[in-house]
Design an enzyme around this catalytic site. Sequence first.
Site, PDB file in Angstrom:
ATOM      1  N   LYS A  45     -86.371  31.508 -52.186  1.00 29.22           N
ATOM      2  CA  LYS A  45     -85.810  30.182 -51.915  1.00 29.22           C
ATOM      3  C   LYS A  45     -85.507  30.038 -50.427  1.00 29.22           C
ATOM      4  O   LYS A  45     -85.681  28.978 -49.839  1.00 29.22           O
ATOM      5  CB  LYS A  45     -84.534  29.990 -52.725  1.00 29.22           C
ATOM      6  CG  LYS A  45     -84.001  28.600 -52.642  1.00 29.22           C
ATOM      7  CD  LYS A  45     -82.510  28.612 -52.517  1.00 29.22           C
ATOM      8  CE  LYS A  45     -82.057  27.342 -51.891  1.00 29.22           C
ATOM      9  NZ  LYS A  45     -80.791  27.512 -51.224  1.00 29.22           N
ATOM     10  N   GLN A  84     -85.850  33.055 -44.132  1.00 29.20           N
ATOM     11  CA  GLN A  84     -84.977  34.238 -44.078  1.00 29.20           C
ATOM     12  C   GLN A  84     -85.707  35.473 -44.603  1.00 29.20           C
ATOM     13  O   GLN A  84     -85.663  36.555 -44.000  1.00 29.20           O
ATOM     14  CB  GLN A  84     -83.719  33.976 -44.915  1.00 29.20           C
ATOM     15  CG  GLN A  84     -82.867  35.198 -45.171  1.00 29.20           C
ATOM     16  CD  GLN A  84     -81.586  34.845 -45.917  1.00 29.20           C
ATOM     17  OE1 GLN A  84     -80.682  34.291 -45.330  1.00 29.20           O
ATOM     18  NE2 GLN A  84     -81.507  35.158 -47.191  1.00 29.20           N
ATOM     19  N   MET A 118     -73.680  36.042 -50.592  1.00 28.41           N
ATOM     20  CA  MET A 118     -72.425  35.450 -50.091  1.00 28.41           C
ATOM     21  C   MET A 118     -71.548  35.001 -51.264  1.00 28.41           C
ATOM     22  O   MET A 118     -70.588  34.248 -51.071  1.00 28.41           O
ATOM     23  CB  MET A 118     -72.714  34.280 -49.162  1.00 28.41           C
ATOM     24  CG  MET A 118     -73.513  34.699 -47.932  1.00 28.41           C
ATOM     25  SD  MET A 118     -73.325  33.575 -46.544  1.00 28.41           S
ATOM     26  CE  MET A 118     -73.942  32.064 -47.241  1.00 28.41           C
ATOM     27  N   GLY A 119     -71.882  35.426 -52.468  1.00 31.02           N
ATOM     28  CA  GLY A 119     -71.033  35.100 -53.624  1.00 31.02           C
ATOM     29  C   GLY A 119     -71.303  33.718 -54.190  1.00 31.02           C
ATOM     30  O   GLY A 119     -72.329  33.105 -53.924  1.00 31.02           O
ATOM     31  N   ASN A 120     -70.351  33.241 -55.035  1.00 36.84           N
ATOM     32  CA  ASN A 120     -70.549  32.003 -55.809  1.00 36.84           C
ATOM     33  C   ASN A 120     -71.871  32.127 -56.584  1.00 36.84           C
ATOM     34  O   ASN A 120     -72.755  31.284 -56.488  1.00 36.84           O
ATOM     35  CB  ASN A 120     -70.528  30.760 -54.898  1.00 36.84           C
ATOM     36  CG  ASN A 120     -70.459  29.478 -55.709  1.00 36.84           C
ATOM     37  OD1 ASN A 120     -71.285  28.583 -55.569  1.00 36.84           O
ATOM     38  ND2 ASN A 120     -69.496  29.378 -56.591  1.00 36.84           N
ATOM     39  N   GLN A 122     -73.206  34.045 -39.246  1.00 37.96           N
ATOM     40  CA  GLN A 122     -74.380  33.217 -39.497  1.00 37.96           C
ATOM     41  C   GLN A 122     -74.036  31.743 -39.696  1.00 37.96           C
ATOM     42  O   GLN A 122     -74.910  30.942 -40.025  1.00 37.96           O
ATOM     43  CB  GLN A 122     -75.185  33.757 -40.676  1.00 37.96           C
ATOM     44  CG  GLN A 122     -74.529  33.586 -42.035  1.00 37.96           C
ATOM     45  CD  GLN A 122     -75.298  34.335 -43.118  1.00 37.96           C
ATOM     46  OE1 GLN A 122     -75.351  35.562 -43.128  1.00 37.96           O
ATOM     47  NE2 GLN A 122     -75.916  33.600 -44.039  1.00 37.96           N
ATOM     48  N   GLY A 133     -84.125  36.288 -52.142  1.00 35.63           N
ATOM     49  CA  GLY A 133     -84.722  35.143 -52.807  1.00 35.63           C
ATOM     50  C   GLY A 133     -85.770  34.480 -51.928  1.00 35.63           C
ATOM     51  O   GLY A 133     -85.566  34.298 -50.728  1.00 35.63           O
ATOM     52  N   GLY A 167     -79.881  32.344 -59.953  1.00 40.18           N
ATOM     53  CA  GLY A 167     -80.829  32.823 -58.931  1.00 40.18           C
ATOM     54  C   GLY A 167     -80.398  34.188 -58.402  1.00 40.18           C
ATOM     55  O   GLY A 167     -81.189  35.139 -58.366  1.00 40.18           O
ATOM     56  N   HIS A 168     -79.129  34.284 -57.999  1.00 38.89           N
ATOM     57  CA  HIS A 168     -78.616  35.584 -57.534  1.00 38.89           C
ATOM     58  C   HIS A 168     -78.782  36.640 -58.628  1.00 38.89           C
ATOM     59  O   HIS A 168     -79.179  37.776 -58.368  1.00 38.89           O
ATOM     60  CB  HIS A 168     -77.115  35.491 -57.225  1.00 38.89           C
ATOM     61  CG  HIS A 168     -76.742  34.545 -56.125  1.00 38.89           C
ATOM     62  ND1 HIS A 168     -76.036  33.381 -56.356  1.00 38.89           N
ATOM     63  CD2 HIS A 168     -76.926  34.608 -54.794  1.00 38.89           C
ATOM     64  CE1 HIS A 168     -75.821  32.778 -55.207  1.00 38.89           C
ATOM     65  NE2 HIS A 168     -76.344  33.489 -54.234  1.00 38.89           N
TER      66      HIS A 168
HETATM   67  P1  AMP Z   1     -76.737  33.641 -50.621  1.00 34.53           P
HETATM   68  O1  AMP Z   1     -75.547  34.055 -51.431  1.00 34.53           O
HETATM   69  O2  AMP Z   1     -76.971  32.168 -50.590  1.00 34.53           O
HETATM   70  O3  AMP Z   1     -76.766  34.299 -49.265  1.00 34.53           O
HETATM   71  O4  AMP Z   1     -77.987  34.230 -51.398  1.00 34.53           O
HETATM   72  C1  AMP Z   1     -78.101  35.609 -51.673  1.00 34.53           C
HETATM   73  C2  AMP Z   1     -79.512  35.898 -52.089  1.00 34.53           C
HETATM   74  O5  AMP Z   1     -79.832  35.136 -53.250  1.00 34.53           O
HETATM   75  C3  AMP Z   1     -80.526  35.498 -51.003  1.00 34.53           C
HETATM   76  O6  AMP Z   1     -81.531  36.495 -50.926  1.00 34.53           O
HETATM   77  C4  AMP Z   1     -81.053  34.194 -51.509  1.00 34.53           C
HETATM   78  O7  AMP Z   1     -82.359  33.909 -51.068  1.00 34.53           O
HETATM   79  C5  AMP Z   1     -81.029  34.423 -53.018  1.00 34.53           C
HETATM   80  N1  AMP Z   1     -81.034  33.148 -53.732  1.00 34.53           N
HETATM   81  C6  AMP Z   1     -80.262  32.057 -53.486  1.00 34.53           C
HETATM   82  N2  AMP Z   1     -80.599  31.030 -54.302  1.00 34.53           N
HETATM   83  C7  AMP Z   1     -81.621  31.490 -55.085  1.00 34.53           C
HETATM   84  C8  AMP Z   1     -82.415  30.897 -56.121  1.00 34.53           C
HETATM   85  N3  AMP Z   1     -82.238  29.648 -56.519  1.00 34.53           N
HETATM   86  N4  AMP Z   1     -83.370  31.667 -56.699  1.00 34.53           N
HETATM   87  C9  AMP Z   1     -83.569  32.959 -56.296  1.00 34.53           C
HETATM   88  N5  AMP Z   1     -82.850  33.568 -55.319  1.00 34.53           N
HETATM   89  C10 AMP Z   1     -81.899  32.835 -54.720  1.00 34.53           C
END
Ligand code: AMP
Length: 280
Positions: free
Chosen positions: A149, A153, A28-30, A59, A147, A34-35
């Site tokens: 995290k 999900q 979802m960006g930002n 969602q 992730g 981790g991403h």
């Molecule tokens: P999101 O942009 O929050 O939807 O996250 C996109 C992907 O990055 C998802 O698979 C998350 O689980 C993963 N993600 C988010 N935060 C972390 C993190 N701290 N470490 C590893 N993966 C992450």
Amino acid sequence: MQIFETIESLQSALSGAAANTLGFVPTMGNLHAGHLSLVSRARGEHDLVVVSIFVNPLQFGANEDLDSYPRTLDADTAALIAAGCDFLFLPSAAELYGDDMQASTRVQVPELGTHYCGASRPGHFDGVTTVVTKLFNIVQPDAAYFGLKDYQQFSIIRKMVDDLALPVSVHGIETAREASGLALSSRNGYLSAEQKAVAPLLYQTIKGIGDALAAGDQDFKRLIQAGKQQLQDAGLQPDYLAIANSATLRPATREDSHLVILAAAFLGSTRLIDNLRVSV
Ligand code: AMP
């Protein structure tokens, strides 16, 4: 890196790319480290790396942070170029769902999606599984990276892929954390300096429970009660704190050896989640 806003333009570039294997990272960006660790895993394992950035309205609940969710496209683009992403897919909601999102078909994983975050955020995981299925169909990756995290999900997506025999291998990547232990999250940006000092306690609490479990403590109820108290005392409002079987996400029994501690807590209006897997 090439950027695409329509399904048609992305698919035409994909069909012209001479790649043996394709790795995909939906986001979802930002973007944070981790991403980017997901992107670098995909980069190391595939000829072609596709990342999507889509803040998926399906969602988000009615009172959630869809409108205020951080959108930082310029910084994200620069980070993805540096990480070696080949194609960035940036669809609009209309591109993915047409003009009547609510009437659009949903994909639902029934049991795994009803507890924990699913209970607190009704419909959330249906939105996730629907968009991930659609993105898989558009991109047709060999492998997709998620992730750990977001452990619930990840478990739901793995089950969906298995149940529906989707032709993609799903990889779970370890959580990237700050030195304090706080899991990196786009929502950490909502925290004030004071809240940021308190937030690491979420991880410290589940780590404490994990250490106790690893040392042989099987009094799950007491561990959870003490953990919730510890969060409350620090000003974190627990949404849930649970010890579960890491494969089924059902409440842990004393016979289980692979466990996960799942936690969500509010710090002011910001909802933080984290988890820790432990083998006993
Ligand atoms: P999101 O942009 O929050 O939807 O996250 C996109 C992907 O990055 C998802 O698979 C998350 O689980 C993963 N993600 C988010 N935060 C972390 C993190 N701290 N470490 C590893 N993966 C992450």
